[in-house]
Design a protein around this motif. Sequence first.
Motif, PDB file in Angstrom:
ATOM      1  N   TYR A   1      -1.973   2.127   6.516  1.00 29.66           N
ATOM      2  CA  TYR A   1      -2.130   0.767   7.026  1.00 29.66           C
ATOM      3  C   TYR A   1      -3.220   0.011   6.279  1.00 29.66           C
ATOM      4  O   TYR A   1      -4.211   0.599   5.833  1.00 29.66           O
ATOM      5  CB  TYR A   1      -2.471   0.797   8.523  1.00 29.66           C
ATOM      6  N   VAL A   2      -2.999  -1.304   6.176  1.00 30.79           N
ATOM      7  CA  VAL A   2      -4.018  -2.222   5.673  1.00 30.79           C
ATOM      8  C   VAL A   2      -4.428  -3.103   6.838  1.00 30.79           C
ATOM      9  O   VAL A   2      -3.572  -3.647   7.551  1.00 30.79           O
ATOM     10  CB  VAL A   2      -3.475  -3.092   4.518  1.00 30.79           C
TER      11      VAL A   2
ATOM     12  N   PHE B   1       0.840  -1.201   0.000  1.00 33.30           N
ATOM     13  CA  PHE B   1       0.000   0.000   0.000  1.00 33.30           C
ATOM     14  C   PHE B   1       0.877   1.255   0.000  1.00 33.30           C
ATOM     15  O   PHE B   1       0.689   2.183  -0.802  1.00 33.30           O
ATOM     16  CB  PHE B   1      -0.901  -0.042   1.231  1.00 33.30           C
ATOM     17  N   ARG B   2       1.859   1.295   0.882  1.00 33.51           N
ATOM     18  CA  ARG B   2       2.738   2.457   0.983  1.00 33.51           C
ATOM     19  C   ARG B   2       3.576   2.623  -0.293  1.00 33.51           C
ATOM     20  O   ARG B   2       3.811   3.750  -0.758  1.00 33.51           O
ATOM     21  CB  ARG B   2       3.648   2.321   2.204  1.00 33.51           C
TER      22      ARG B   2
ATOM     23  N   SER C   1      -8.545   6.880   4.759  1.00 32.18           N
ATOM     24  CA  SER C   1      -8.971   8.041   5.554  1.00 32.18           C
ATOM     25  C   SER C   1      -7.908   8.484   6.548  1.00 32.18           C
ATOM     26  O   SER C   1      -7.916   9.641   6.992  1.00 32.18           O
ATOM     27  CB  SER C   1     -10.275   7.718   6.290  1.00 32.18           C
ATOM     28  N   SER C   2      -6.982   7.591   6.905  1.00 36.05           N
ATOM     29  CA  SER C   2      -5.953   7.951   7.882  1.00 36.05           C
ATOM     30  C   SER C   2      -4.556   8.048   7.275  1.00 36.05           C
ATOM     31  O   SER C   2      -3.573   8.199   8.006  1.00 36.05           O
ATOM     32  CB  SER C   2      -5.945   6.930   9.027  1.00 36.05           C
ATOM     33  N   VAL C   3      -4.438   7.960   5.953  1.00 36.64           N
ATOM     34  CA  VAL C   3      -3.127   8.083   5.312  1.00 36.64           C
ATOM     35  C   VAL C   3      -2.603   9.506   5.499  1.00 36.64           C
ATOM     36  O   VAL C   3      -3.330  10.481   5.311  1.00 36.64           O
ATOM     37  CB  VAL C   3      -3.214   7.761   3.800  1.00 36.64           C
ATOM     38  N   SER C   4      -1.312   9.597   5.861  1.00 35.64           N
ATOM     39  CA  SER C   4      -0.713  10.927   6.036  1.00 35.64           C
ATOM     40  C   SER C   4       0.744  10.918   5.624  1.00 35.64           C
ATOM     41  O   SER C   4       1.396   9.869   5.592  1.00 35.64           O
ATOM     42  CB  SER C   4      -0.839  11.391   7.491  1.00 35.64           C
ATOM     43  N   VAL C   5       1.241  12.096   5.310  1.00 35.83           N
ATOM     44  CA  VAL C   5       2.654  12.306   5.000  1.00 35.83           C
ATOM     45  C   VAL C   5       3.116  13.512   5.808  1.00 35.83           C
ATOM     46  O   VAL C   5       2.586  14.616   5.635  1.00 35.83           O
ATOM     47  CB  VAL C   5       2.876  12.569   3.497  1.00 35.83           C
TER      48      VAL C   5
ATOM     49  N   GLN D   1       5.025  10.350  -5.750  1.00 32.90           N
ATOM     50  CA  GLN D   1       6.440  10.649  -5.963  1.00 32.90           C
ATOM     51  C   GLN D   1       7.129  10.993  -4.647  1.00 32.90           C
ATOM     52  O   GLN D   1       7.839  11.995  -4.516  1.00 32.90           O
ATOM     53  CB  GLN D   1       6.609  11.775  -6.991  1.00 32.90           C
ATOM     54  N   LEU D   2       6.886  10.119  -3.669  1.00 37.16           N
ATOM     55  CA  LEU D   2       7.474  10.249  -2.339  1.00 37.16           C
ATOM     56  C   LEU D   2       8.057   8.915  -1.913  1.00 37.16           C
ATOM     57  O   LEU D   2       7.642   7.855  -2.391  1.00 37.16           O
ATOM     58  CB  LEU D   2       6.412  10.675  -1.316  1.00 37.16           C
ATOM     59  N   SER D   3       9.014   8.974  -0.996  1.00 31.91           N
ATOM     60  CA  SER D   3       9.543   7.745  -0.429  1.00 31.91           C
ATOM     61  C   SER D   3       8.439   7.017   0.325  1.00 31.91           C
ATOM     62  O   SER D   3       7.764   7.625   1.168  1.00 31.91           O
ATOM     63  CB  SER D   3      10.695   8.047   0.522  1.00 31.91           C
ATOM     64  N   PRO D   4       8.225   5.714   0.060  1.00 31.00           N
ATOM     65  CA  PRO D   4       7.182   4.983   0.799  1.00 31.00           C
ATOM     66  C   PRO D   4       7.451   4.941   2.299  1.00 31.00           C
ATOM     67  O   PRO D   4       6.528   4.768   3.089  1.00 31.00           O
ATOM     68  CB  PRO D   4       7.218   3.590   0.176  1.00 31.00           C
TER      69      PRO D   4
END
Length: 342
Positions: free
Chosen positions: A198-199, A180-181, A212-216, A189-192
């Motif tokens: 999370y899965v 997923f990451r 819904s909770s993915v963040s960078v 275009q970011l480092s995973p």
Amino acid sequence: MALALPYLGIISYCSGDYNPQKGGFELNINPSKVVIIGSGFVGSSIAYATLIQGLCTELVLIDSNQDKAEGEVMDLSHGLPYTSPMEIRAGQYGDCRGANVIVITAGSHQKPGQTRMDLAQQNVEILRSILNQVLQVEQKAIFLLVTNPVDVLTTIARTYPELKAYRVIGSGTVLDTARFRYILGNRCQLSPGNIHAYVVGEHGDSEVPLFSSVSVAGTPISLLCRECSGLCGADYQKQVTAEVRKAAYEIINRKGATYYGIGLSCTRILRAILHDERSVLTVSALLDDQYKELEVALSVPSVLGKEGILRRLPLSMDDAENEQFLKSVQTLQESVRQVKFK
């Protein structure tokens, strides 16, 4: 006082104390033992990654095919001049005694015409045979289950009274989370490694990527999506979910099996345990906690340390994800019902 010795690769089990009588520091090597049962593609990949990361001082490979285990040990041992000190050997079930972690990868592969549940039942019987022998010599180790269907087998393993719940761990969706990451990293275009995502649920077709909770860097991915002018398209979540769920099938269609990804995922779990990191990983487990009433092992963000699973964190999901999660739980419950009481 801990000594950082990254060039030796033994920081995970090395510490030192100043001895004034000897006018210097004395190194204390804390031995750690990992046993891998099953030396096929997955087991040998875990062993290789464990060796090059210097995760333990003793590594034992056990397989029903003794020649296979011995061959893998010989091959791995020839790389020891370029790695951290480690004792690597082929063994028998009696060699599980004193292990910190016992990794179980042994199992059958699906044969033509064999149903998924037939395979599950076969691997349940293999697991029972292994546990019946291992538990005669070792009951305090952490058990890391990798064989599929991993959530079903983890649930079955929890029925053994000799095993503490927080020390029975399935590899769960740790690999799915990495996929997923990786996919999100490619799109953004970011480092995973800088993407927090999370899965959860089943390690399988009903698993749930939590968008819904993915963040960078603390920024929700929804804000990042606005900046890139919708290049991914309105249905990118469906596309990414399909990529994550179908990843294993795509690999198997091309090379016959998956093993490098799961090998690295399992060594990430081993590192969290052996280094007492208290890292958060989506391993599978069945504990007496807020998820107990679901009655199956499933993957949620869990804190891992030297004692096993220290605690599991509450899930942050929107309504759609919660609905998918409950469906994933139902899928697992049905799978367990079909094999558990046979």
